[in-house]
Design a protein around this motif. Structure first.
Motif, short mmCIF file in Angstrom:
data_model
loop_
_atom_site.label_atom_id
_atom_site.label_comp_id
_atom_site.label_asym_id
_atom_site.label_seq_id
_atom_site.Cartn_x
_atom_site.Cartn_y
_atom_site.Cartn_z
N LEU A 28 0.91 -1.34 -0.01
CA LEU A 28 -0.10 0.08 -0.07
C LEU A 28 0.86 1.38 -0.08
CD1 LEU A 28 -2.55 -0.95 2.68
CD2 LEU A 28 -2.72 -1.39 0.22
N ASN A 29 0.38 2.15 -0.99
CA ASN A 29 1.25 3.44 -1.00
C ASN A 29 0.33 4.49 -0.32
OD1 ASN A 29 3.79 2.82 -2.30
ND2 ASN A 29 2.95 2.97 -4.35
N TYR A 30 0.67 4.65 0.91
CA TYR A 30 -0.22 5.68 1.66
C TYR A 30 0.02 7.19 1.04
CZ TYR A 30 -1.44 1.89 4.48
OH TYR A 30 -1.79 0.47 5.14
N GLY A 31 -0.90 7.97 1.18
CA GLY A 31 -0.66 9.38 0.54
C GLY A 31 -0.35 10.43 1.67
N PHE A 32 0.33 9.95 2.64
CA PHE A 32 0.69 11.00 3.62
C PHE A 32 2.20 11.26 3.52
CE2 PHE A 32 1.70 7.16 6.22
CZ PHE A 32 0.35 6.82 6.39
N HIS A 33 2.51 11.44 2.13
CA HIS A 33 3.92 11.88 1.61
C HIS A 33 4.09 13.35 2.33
CE1 HIS A 33 7.37 13.25 -0.72
NE2 HIS A 33 7.78 11.92 -0.55
N PRO A 34 5.36 13.87 2.94
CA PRO A 34 5.34 14.98 3.45
C PRO A 34 5.11 16.09 2.30
CG PRO A 34 7.59 13.95 3.18
CD PRO A 34 6.53 12.84 3.11
N ASP A 35 5.32 15.85 1.12
CA ASP A 35 5.25 16.99 -0.12
C ASP A 35 3.76 17.02 -0.30
OD1 ASP A 35 7.92 18.25 -1.33
OD2 ASP A 35 8.15 16.39 -0.45
N VAL A 36 3.06 16.03 -0.26
CA VAL A 36 1.65 15.91 -0.53
C VAL A 36 0.90 16.71 0.59
CG1 VAL A 36 -0.23 14.39 -0.94
CG2 VAL A 36 1.95 13.82 -2.03
N VAL A 37 1.33 16.42 1.82
CA VAL A 37 0.65 16.87 2.72
C VAL A 37 0.92 18.54 2.87
CG1 VAL A 37 0.74 17.11 5.54
CG2 VAL A 37 0.93 15.15 4.42
N ALA A 38 2.11 18.83 2.60
CA ALA A 38 2.60 20.36 2.78
C ALA A 38 1.80 20.99 1.60
CB ALA A 38 3.99 20.58 2.29
N ARG A 39 1.75 20.59 0.43
CA ARG A 39 1.02 21.14 -0.70
C ARG A 39 -0.75 21.44 -0.38
NH1 ARG A 39 2.16 21.64 -6.30
NH2 ARG A 39 0.45 22.26 -7.43
N ARG A 40 -1.23 20.33 0.19
CA ARG A 40 -2.63 20.38 0.88
C ARG A 40 -2.76 21.55 1.71
NH1 ARG A 40 -6.11 15.59 3.42
NH2 ARG A 40 -6.14 14.96 1.28
N LEU A 41 -1.79 21.55 2.85
CA LEU A 41 -1.90 22.68 3.91
C LEU A 41 -1.79 23.93 3.29
CD1 LEU A 41 0.05 20.89 6.44
CD2 LEU A 41 -2.15 21.63 6.79
N ASN A 42 -0.76 24.14 2.31
CA ASN A 42 -0.59 25.62 1.64
C ASN A 42 -1.74 25.95 0.97
OD1 ASN A 42 1.82 25.93 2.98
ND2 ASN A 42 2.92 24.75 1.50
N GLU A 43 -2.38 25.10 0.13
CA GLU A 43 -3.52 25.21 -0.62
C GLU A 43 -4.80 25.76 0.17
OE1 GLU A 43 -3.91 22.05 -3.46
OE2 GLU A 43 -2.47 22.94 -4.81
#
Length: 264
Positions: free
Chosen positions: A159-174
């Motif tokens: 399973l490739n979970y989506g909580f990659h740090p860059d994905v998390v950061a992008r969501r927060l900034n958006e």
């Protein structure tokens, strides 16, 4: 509390993002028609110093973003209305929006739930992420964990979970961009983030918003925790509760663009 999102398989010693969460609980005041407010929002001596300490600590540790976690009783919750987000059992707010308010002679109106509602984010912003499934490798390596049901070996997908740090950061900034135009019952200062600046100037400035910016090289103590090899000294050094989310996902993984798109 701190939440850490780590991608240990990234080049450069892995990659991570740390969120420091400061909790506040809403209380009900039955005066003036009744209202919910955060009694200890300006905690500290002098008042508001807790928020300043939170901001200062986050700024001193690379890859760290401070957030407030607001807890609400069921009777305080309310659905989203118009352009205002829902008041949920748990909502998040960027700490750099709170700090300047509570340090400038914070009044009762500044502590009201309605005062901050325009900047609320749901807990799902940092908790809920998509997952992609990688078919099991056949033949399976000899050292892989195997699932056996009824005496028969069953393929176990990765399973490739989506909580990659860059994905998390992008969501927060958006999410910060998305609440710029919201209006609460009383005026609310919301710092906009220029999308071009986000890409070109990743270092948060003292006079600008604090951005979520992941960094390379996972610290040794966090890496040991990921590997299940924490030492007694590591445990003694913990100053607050900590949760670590890890993912096999890397930015070079074919699933990464899918996860990134689904996470928006």
């Amino acid at each position: 509390m701190e939440w850490i999102y780590a991608a240990p398989l990234e080049l450069g010693g892995g990659r991570y993002l740390r969120l420091i969460l400061q909790a506040k609980r809403a209380r009900y005041n039955d005066r003036a028609g009744g209202y919910w407010y955060y009694q200890h929002l300006d905690h500290g001596s002098p008042p508001g110093s807790q928020a300043q300490t939170l901001i200062g600590h986050a700024a001193s540790v690379p890859g760290t973003l401070p957030l407030y976690v607001f807890y609400h009783a069921t009777s305080a919750t309310a659905p989203a209305t118009g352009r205002l987000p829902a008041i949920e059992g748990v909502n998040l707010v960027f700490a750099d929006l709170v700090a300047p308010v509570v340090s400038a002679k914070c009044q009762r109106k500044d502590k009201k739930v309605s005062r901050w509602r325009a900047s609320f984010m749901p807990l799902s912003t940092i908790l809920c992420w998509p997952v992609t499934v990688t078919p099991p490798q056949l033949p399976a390596p000899s050292d892989i964990t195997r699932l056996v049901i009824g005496g028969a070996e069953t393929p176990f997908p990765l399973l490739n979970y989506g909580f990659h740090p860059d994905v998390v950061a992008r969501r927060l900034n958006e999410r910060r961009d998305q609440n710029v135009d919201r209006k609460a019952d009383s005026p609310m200062f919301v710092m906009p983030v220029d999308s071009e600046r986000r890409e070109q100037d990743v270092d948060a400035k003292a006079d600008g918003p604090t951005l979520a910016v992941p960094v390379d090289q996972i610290p040794d103590n966090i890496q040991r925790a990921i590997n299940g090899e924490m030492t007694a000294e590591d445990r003694r050094a913990l100053t607050r509760p900590r949760v670590i989310f890890t993912t096999r996902l890397t930015r070079n993984d074919p699933d990464y663009p899918i996860i990134e798109k689904l996470s928006r």
